[in-house]
Write a protein that holds these residues in place. Structure first.
Motif, PDB file in Angstrom:
ATOM      1  N   LYS A 145       0.843  -1.190   0.000  1.00  0.00           N
ATOM      2  CA  LYS A 145       0.000   0.000   0.000  1.00  0.00           C
ATOM      3  C   LYS A 145       0.876   1.237   0.000  1.00  0.00           C
ATOM      4  O   LYS A 145       1.855   1.302   0.722  1.00  0.00           O
ATOM      5  N   GLY A 146       0.516   2.206  -0.807  1.00  0.00           N
ATOM      6  CA  GLY A 146       1.306   3.427  -0.924  1.00  0.00           C
ATOM      7  C   GLY A 146       0.795   4.306  -2.042  1.00  0.00           C
ATOM      8  O   GLY A 146       0.765   5.538  -1.914  1.00  0.00           O
ATOM      9  N   HIS A 147       0.405   3.680  -3.164  1.00  0.00           N
ATOM     10  CA  HIS A 147      -0.192   4.464  -4.243  1.00  0.00           C
ATOM     11  C   HIS A 147      -1.512   5.062  -3.787  1.00  0.00           C
ATOM     12  O   HIS A 147      -2.266   4.438  -3.022  1.00  0.00           O
ATOM     13  N   THR A 148      -1.812   6.255  -4.272  1.00  0.00           N
ATOM     14  CA  THR A 148      -3.037   6.946  -3.884  1.00  0.00           C
ATOM     15  C   THR A 148      -4.083   6.949  -4.989  1.00  0.00           C
ATOM     16  O   THR A 148      -5.108   7.617  -4.877  1.00  0.00           O
ATOM     17  N   ASP A 149      -3.816   6.195  -6.062  1.00  0.00           N
ATOM     18  CA  ASP A 149      -4.781   6.075  -7.155  1.00  0.00           C
ATOM     19  C   ASP A 149      -4.554   4.727  -7.841  1.00  0.00           C
ATOM     20  O   ASP A 149      -3.726   3.929  -7.396  1.00  0.00           O
ATOM     21  N   TYR A 150      -5.268   4.472  -8.922  1.00  0.00           N
ATOM     22  CA  TYR A 150      -5.203   3.192  -9.621  1.00  0.00           C
ATOM     23  C   TYR A 150      -3.766   2.782  -9.924  1.00  0.00           C
ATOM     24  O   TYR A 150      -2.954   3.602 -10.354  1.00  0.00           O
ATOM     25  N   VAL A 151      -3.446   1.505  -9.731  1.00  0.00           N
ATOM     26  CA  VAL A 151      -2.145   0.960 -10.124  1.00  0.00           C
ATOM     27  C   VAL A 151      -2.278   0.419 -11.542  1.00  0.00           C
ATOM     28  O   VAL A 151      -3.056  -0.495 -11.801  1.00  0.00           O
ATOM     29  N   MET A 152      -1.510   0.981 -12.473  1.00  0.00           N
ATOM     30  CA  MET A 152      -1.680   0.699 -13.894  1.00  0.00           C
ATOM     31  C   MET A 152      -0.669  -0.288 -14.457  1.00  0.00           C
ATOM     32  O   MET A 152      -0.888  -0.896 -15.497  1.00  0.00           O
ATOM     33  N   SER A 153       0.486  -0.455 -13.790  1.00  0.00           N
ATOM     34  CA  SER A 153       1.532  -1.323 -14.324  1.00  0.00           C
ATOM     35  C   SER A 153       2.381  -1.875 -13.186  1.00  0.00           C
ATOM     36  O   SER A 153       2.745  -1.139 -12.266  1.00  0.00           O
ATOM     37  N   VAL A 154       2.678  -3.182 -13.243  1.00  0.00           N
ATOM     38  CA  VAL A 154       3.586  -3.807 -12.272  1.00  0.00           C
ATOM     39  C   VAL A 154       4.544  -4.733 -13.015  1.00  0.00           C
ATOM     40  O   VAL A 154       4.165  -5.381 -13.985  1.00  0.00           O
ATOM     41  N   LYS A 155       5.789  -4.788 -12.557  1.00  0.00           N
ATOM     42  CA  LYS A 155       6.795  -5.646 -13.172  1.00  0.00           C
ATOM     43  C   LYS A 155       7.723  -6.205 -12.103  1.00  0.00           C
ATOM     44  O   LYS A 155       8.176  -5.477 -11.225  1.00  0.00           O
ATOM     45  N   TYR A 156       8.012  -7.511 -12.207  1.00  0.00           N
ATOM     46  CA  TYR A 156       9.029  -8.118 -11.359  1.00  0.00           C
ATOM     47  C   TYR A 156      10.410  -7.752 -11.875  1.00  0.00           C
ATOM     48  O   TYR A 156      10.643  -7.690 -13.087  1.00  0.00           O
ATOM     49  N   GLY A 157      11.346  -7.566 -10.950  1.00  0.00           N
ATOM     50  CA  GLY A 157      12.724  -7.340 -11.323  1.00  0.00           C
ATOM     51  C   GLY A 157      13.457  -8.648 -11.557  1.00  0.00           C
ATOM     52  O   GLY A 157      12.946  -9.736 -11.296  1.00  0.00           O
ATOM     53  N   SER A 158      14.681  -8.547 -12.081  1.00  0.00           N
ATOM     54  CA  SER A 158      15.518  -9.730 -12.307  1.00  0.00           C
ATOM     55  C   SER A 158      16.957  -9.373 -11.986  1.00  0.00           C
ATOM     56  O   SER A 158      17.284  -8.229 -11.689  1.00  0.00           O
ATOM     57  N   ASN A 159      17.814 -10.394 -12.028  1.00  0.00           N
ATOM     58  CA  ASN A 159      19.239 -10.186 -11.750  1.00  0.00           C
ATOM     59  C   ASN A 159      19.439  -9.455 -10.414  1.00  0.00           C
ATOM     60  O   ASN A 159      18.934  -9.886  -9.401  1.00  0.00           O
ATOM     61  N   GLU A 160      20.124  -8.314 -10.442  1.00  0.00           N
ATOM     62  CA  GLU A 160      20.402  -7.603  -9.196  1.00  0.00           C
ATOM     63  C   GLU A 160      19.137  -7.100  -8.518  1.00  0.00           C
ATOM     64  O   GLU A 160      19.112  -6.879  -7.310  1.00  0.00           O
ATOM     65  N   LEU A 161      18.077  -6.890  -9.293  1.00  0.00           N
ATOM     66  CA  LEU A 161      16.830  -6.383  -8.730  1.00  0.00           C
ATOM     67  C   LEU A 161      15.785  -7.488  -8.641  1.00  0.00           C
ATOM     68  O   LEU A 161      14.582  -7.238  -8.729  1.00  0.00           O
ATOM     69  N   LEU A 162      16.243  -8.724  -8.437  1.00  0.00           N
ATOM     70  CA  LEU A 162      15.359  -9.888  -8.410  1.00  0.00           C
ATOM     71  C   LEU A 162      14.239  -9.747  -7.390  1.00  0.00           C
ATOM     72  O   LEU A 162      13.107 -10.124  -7.647  1.00  0.00           O
ATOM     73  N   ASN A 163      14.522  -9.213  -6.236  1.00  0.00           N
ATOM     74  CA  ASN A 163      13.546  -9.152  -5.153  1.00  0.00           C
ATOM     75  C   ASN A 163      12.778  -7.838  -5.110  1.00  0.00           C
ATOM     76  O   ASN A 163      12.368  -7.378  -4.040  1.00  0.00           O
ATOM     77  N   THR A 164      12.564  -7.236  -6.272  1.00  0.00           N
ATOM     78  CA  THR A 164      11.837  -5.972  -6.327  1.00  0.00           C
ATOM     79  C   THR A 164      10.633  -6.073  -7.253  1.00  0.00           C
ATOM     80  O   THR A 164      10.560  -6.937  -8.129  1.00  0.00           O
ATOM     81  N   ILE A 165       9.697  -5.151  -7.032  1.00  0.00           N
ATOM     82  CA  ILE A 165       8.563  -4.951  -7.932  1.00  0.00           C
ATOM     83  C   ILE A 165       8.533  -3.473  -8.286  1.00  0.00           C
ATOM     84  O   ILE A 165       8.660  -2.604  -7.416  1.00  0.00           O
TER      85      ILE A 165
END
Length: 350
Positions: free
Chosen positions: A201-221
């Motif tokens: 939770k943090g966005h204050t309006d519609y969430v339009m796009s999400v992507k998983y990271g890879s390599n060094e950013l594996l554990n991020t969205i």
């Protein structure tokens, strides 16, 4: 602006890229109810499929049909509640998936099992996982309180004990789904148990796009929202780590830079993300300094950027510093698809 691809008669909602049988293709889905496929090199419009009864929200090439059956297939979703598969070699629709009771927006093929599994999100607030081979709905994920606007399927997680990637295995390997919704949340789901185990939770309006990271950013969205912000989240801590707020309108698409293969590009891949917005800009952000450092502006006649695809240029040279950025523009007034290609010529610009 290098090239413009024309053919659609209304807003373009989605584009995808694939290299099939030595050729490069784009496919696109539009509010004009059609799914089109283009040859990138010749810029020729090859086919426009008509079958959906209302706007097409998403169009993607099917890795499952190509790698398992040598078929060139596009999968599409629509407000008509049907997922359709089109074979553009024989110019025919040959498969449909039915299960959602409202219009379907995002689609994503699995990065495991040869793309056999397909995930879809809908106005009915649900996410479904499908077996493309059998055309059956396997799981339904419930929890969002409003429309599911975007989703992504993870690559194999680093804590997985079973890395066999066998066809038919959909759980037990640490695979997850992340989704964004009009309820302003991002949720993570375990594919094996179908349980939700994380809510961001943090966005204050519609969430339009999400992507998983890879390599060094594996554990991020990475996420983009109607609240004009781009945000980076740490999956391990369930915390938001970065917020980028320089866009002046809704952010419709976000991407991690795919550049790699040499030391300079590995540095870029570790620290740079990009976003496309209805403010008609593509902005590049350095996560080390949490600010924009590069910007591409859309053509003046366009109203905003809806989606982004990174495509390796096929110029006969083994030079990984040259990429084109293929971007589809959201345009309410012009009846065409605009594809913006910019070649990254100098690493010093970044």
């Amino acid at each position: 602006l290098i090239e413009t691809f024309t053919g659609h008669t209304n807003v373009v909602r989605s584009i995808d890229y694939a290299s099939l049988n030595g050729e490069q293709y784009l496919c696109s889905g539009s509010k004009d109810k059609t799914v089109c496929v283009w040859n990138v090199k010749t810029r020729q419009l090859l086919k426009c499929f008509q079958g959906h009864s209302t706007r097409v929200y998403c169009a993607k090439f099917s890795p499952y049909h190509y790698y398992n059956h040598h078929r060139s297939v596009i999968c599409s979703s629509s407000g008509d509640k049907i997922i359709r598969f089109w074979d553009f070699d024989i110019d025919k629709e040959f498969q449909t998936l039915n299960g959602h009771n409202k219009g379907i927006i995002p689609l994503q093929f699995s990065r495991f099992s040869g793309g056999r599994y397909l995930c879809s999100g809908s106005f009915d607030k649900k996410i479904r996982l499908w077996d493309v081979e059998t055309s059956k709905s396997l799981h339904v994920f419930k929890g969002h309180e409003n429309t599911v606007w975007c989703l992504d399927i993870s690559s194999l997680q680093s804590n997985s004990n079973d890395k066999s990637n066998n066809v038919g295995v959909i759980g037990g390997n640490g695979y997850t789904i992340c989704s964004g919704s009009n309820d302003k949340t991002i949720r993570i789901w375990d594919i094996e148990t179908t349980k939700q185990f994380n809510v961001f939770k943090g966005h204050t309006d519609y969430v339009m796009s999400v992507k998983y990271g890879s390599n060094e950013l594996l554990n991020t969205i990475l996420s983009g929202s109607h609240d004009k912000s781009v945000r980076l989240w740490d999956i391990r801590t369930s915390k938001q780590t970065h917020v980028f707020k320089e866009h002046t309108n809704a952010v419709y698409c976000v991407e991690y830079l795919p550049f790699r293969n040499n030391n300079i590009n590995n540095i870029l891949n570790s620290n740079v993300i990009c976003s496309g917005s209805e403010d008609n800009t593509i902005r590049f952000w350095d996560i080390r300094i949490t600010r924009k450092f590069y910007e591409v502006k859309g053509d003046e006649e366009d109203r905003g950027i809806r989606c982004i695809e990174f495509v390796a240029l096929k110029n006969g040279e083994r030079n990984f510093n040259h990429f084109s950025k293929i971007l589809s523009f959201f345009n309410q007034n012009e009846t065409k698809v605009n594809i913006l290609c910019e070649i990254k010529k100098e690493c010093s610009k970044f």
